[in-house]
Design an enzyme around this catalytic site. Structure first.
Site, PDB file in Angstrom:
ATOM      1  N   SER A 260       0.842  -1.197   0.000  1.00 21.90           N
ATOM      2  CA  SER A 260       0.000   0.000   0.000  1.00 21.90           C
ATOM      3  C   SER A 260       0.877   1.247   0.000  1.00 21.90           C
ATOM      4  O   SER A 260       1.735   1.396  -0.867  1.00 21.90           O
ATOM      5  CB  SER A 260      -0.955  -0.026   1.198  1.00 21.90           C
TER       6      SER A 260
ATOM      7  N   ASP B  28      -7.800  -4.826  -6.384  1.00 21.70           N
ATOM      8  CA  ASP B  28      -7.461  -3.744  -5.455  1.00 21.70           C
ATOM      9  C   ASP B  28      -8.414  -2.578  -5.712  1.00 21.70           C
ATOM     10  O   ASP B  28      -8.511  -2.073  -6.826  1.00 21.70           O
ATOM     11  CB  ASP B  28      -6.010  -3.311  -5.700  1.00 21.70           C
TER      12      ASP B  28
ATOM     13  N   HIS C  61      -6.975  -5.194  -1.706  1.00 20.14           N
ATOM     14  CA  HIS C  61      -5.848  -4.322  -1.403  1.00 20.14           C
ATOM     15  C   HIS C  61      -4.879  -5.007  -0.448  1.00 20.14           C
ATOM     16  O   HIS C  61      -5.148  -5.137   0.746  1.00 20.14           O
ATOM     17  CB  HIS C  61      -6.345  -3.013  -0.799  1.00 20.14           C
TER      18      HIS C  61
END
Length: 562
Positions: A199, A447, A484
């Site tokens: 991330s 994601d 994600h």
């Protein structure tokens, strides 16, 4: 100014290492306690203690402290908080573990699977790595921000140096310091240095692969938000798009609606790779055969179709943000089988968190970041759900979007300058490549935060700039169904860390990686084996079924799509 600060750290640190040496063998209690007496420029040590071996970690020295304590331009206290864990039985490797979100917290420096899903279930510390973790120069729980509500973790964006530290300078500052501490403790430098994060942590890795390409032997970037200011514009675009379906974005698409879309994606795309296994491996071809408009109701809305407004809203959102001239401001998005998963919904539509009024993460943390950090000058936005939502709803893609490139007064660097790799639009990774260092990027195809299409374009541009292929020094793996960083109907557990060390230290390049289902993943389809494995293939290759047990990676081969 910042470059001077980093240079002072590097020079003074090395000088102190040479001068002080160490007074005891690095594996005993005294050697660990000796780190409490470190006298490095700008470094304060809070604690140094030997931690006994337990079921989770081996015996190690826990070092905690801060760097460059100062008072910011906003009158608040700032410092780069850090933690290092130095194992008694050291394998000669160093890992800088990068954090996600807004940083602001020193997460346990262990390279643990709960923070980094790509270590194959065994933490870096338990393997013998020294591990470093930092808060990137600010505290998300600063008591001075206790009355700022949901923007408490974003409001550091009012201080220019805190912005820069969050973007890249904390990493550049901590790298020589951490290596000097290692040399002090073990009386030798690391044999190999690695960096890993997902991330925002993946963004850190991508930025540092360019800026610090010579300082680390291997970089592992997961679901990287390397275009984070642009991706934050997507938050406003999503909110404004979803209100087309329903003024209350939490009701724009029900969980059943999203599962309907995911099921129709599978219906059209699942078997494109030769296996009807609940996974979309040929992502690009899928986009040519799945059409959202096919789900539009011919009459009243029913559970088996989408309203015309829903089709318009989601199609607009997936097209990515544009200004009135039609200029693309971020990426478009692919349809994949993980869109019905909880993590996708949590980010995009509905969080289920009462203090957020159940609004999604993009409307809380995302809105605060766009307001205080990624646009210049910062916009003073109240830390209440409705105020943050209003900020996104009123965001102007002609007037406000250019602010991610702007400077103003004390803010001498734009968000795009301090948050993204300097060569993001035309990557070459020249320093990393010239030193023989390596980069692995992985990205979930479902994601909902950073578009895998953006990462694919970045990688294909890198390949073009490298004579047509970048696999000699950089490899990309997309993960079907993964949300994600983890989750979704996916084989989302894999050991990138071992793959990287093998590549760097033994010159054994990863042809493919074996991914497994995670026991902690509650969204696995009931008809999947709990032992399912799949190959992750070097982009643009995909996993194609060749026959045999459909639950085994051995039954698939990496081959060109189509």
């Amino acid at each position: 100014m910042m470059g001077q600060r980093i240079g002072v750290f590097a020079v003074s640190t090395l000088a102190l290492v040479v001068a002080t040496g160490t007074s005891a063998h690095a594996t005993d209690q005294k050697a660990c306690a000796d780190l409490a007496r470190l006298k490095l420029a700008h470094v304060k040590v809070a604690t140094a203690s030997l931690v006994a071996a337990n079921a989770q970690f081996p015996e190690h020295c826990l070092l905690q402290g801060s760097v460059d304590d100062r008072t910011g331009s906003d009158g608040k206290h700032y410092a780069i908080g850090f933690e290092m864990r130095l194992p008694t039985d050291w394998n000669g490797r160093f890992l800088y573990q990068l954090n996600g979100g807004n940083d602001g917290e020193v997460i346990e420096a262990s390279g643990d699977p709960k923070n980094l899903n790509a270590v194959g279930g065994k933490s870096a510390l338990s393997r013998g790595f020294v591990v470093l973790s930092t808060d990137s120069g600010h505290s998300g729980k600063d008591p001075a921000n206790k009355d700022t509500g949901l923007v408490g973790s974003n409001i550091f964006g009012l201080d220019e140096q805190a912005r820069l530290d969050y973007g890249y300078t904390a990493d550049a500052t901590m790298t020589p310091i951490a290596k000097a501490i290692i040399r002090r403790h073990y009386r030798r430098k690391p044999d190999y240095s690695y960096m890993e994060g997902c991330s925002n942590g993946g963004r850190h890795v991508m930025v540092d692969a360019t800026r610090l390409g010579g300082a680390y032997d291997g970089f592992i970037a997961g679901d990287p938000g390397f275009d984070l200011p642009k991706a934050a514009i997507q938050h406003a675009w999503d909110i404004q798009s979803f209100t087309i379906a329903n003024p209350d974005i939490r009701k724009a698409f029900s969980p059943e609606d999203m599962n309907l879309i995911a099921s129709k994606v599978l219906e059209k795309c699942d078997a494109l790779d030769g296996a009807a296994d609940g996974m979309v491996d040929d992502l690009r071809k899928c986009q040519t055969v799945f059409h959202l408009a096919d789900l539009k109701c011919t009459g009243e809305k029913t559970p088996a179709c989408l309203s015309a407004a829903q089709v318009t809203a989601l199609d607009r959102a997936f097209g990515g943000p544009k200004n009135s001239a039609g200029q693309q401001l971020y990426s478009d998005w692919p349809y994949d089988a993980g869109m019905g998963a909880h993590n996708w919904r949590f980010w995009k539509l509905e969080s289920g968190i009462p203090p957020w009024d159940d609004y999604p993460l993009i409307a809380t943390m995302g809105a605060g970041s766009l307001s205080y950090i990624f646009t210049t000058p910062p916009t003073d936005t109240a830390g209440k759900p409705d105020a943050l939502l209003a900020f996104l709803k009123s965001f102007d893609f002609d007037k406000d979007a250019p602010k991610i490139f702007a400077t103003a007064g004390a803010y001498r660097m734009s968000a795009m300058a301090f948050m993204t790799p300097p060569d993001a639009a035309n990557p070459k990774l020249a320093k990393l490549r010239s030193r023989g260092h390596k980069l692995i990027v992985y990205h979930g195809q479902s994601d909902g935060v950073f578009s895998v299409n953006d990462t694919i374009r970045w990688y294909e541009t890198l390949a073009k700039n490298s004579g047509g292929s970048a696999v000699g020094f950089a490899r990309l793996y997309t993960v079907p169904g993964m949300n994600h960083c983890s989750g979704g109907p996916a084989t989302d557990s894999f050991d990138m860390l071992t793959a990287m060390t093998e590549w760097v230290e033994k010159r054994k390049a990863p042809d493919h990686l074996v991914a497994r289902v995670s026991a902690a993943n509650k969204e696995l389809p009931v008809n999947w084996s709990k032992r399912r494995t799949r190959p992750l293939c070097n982009w643009p290759l995909i996993a194609k079924y060749k026959g045999g047990d459909m639950e085994s990676a051995d039954s698939f081969v990496c081959a060109p799509p189509g």
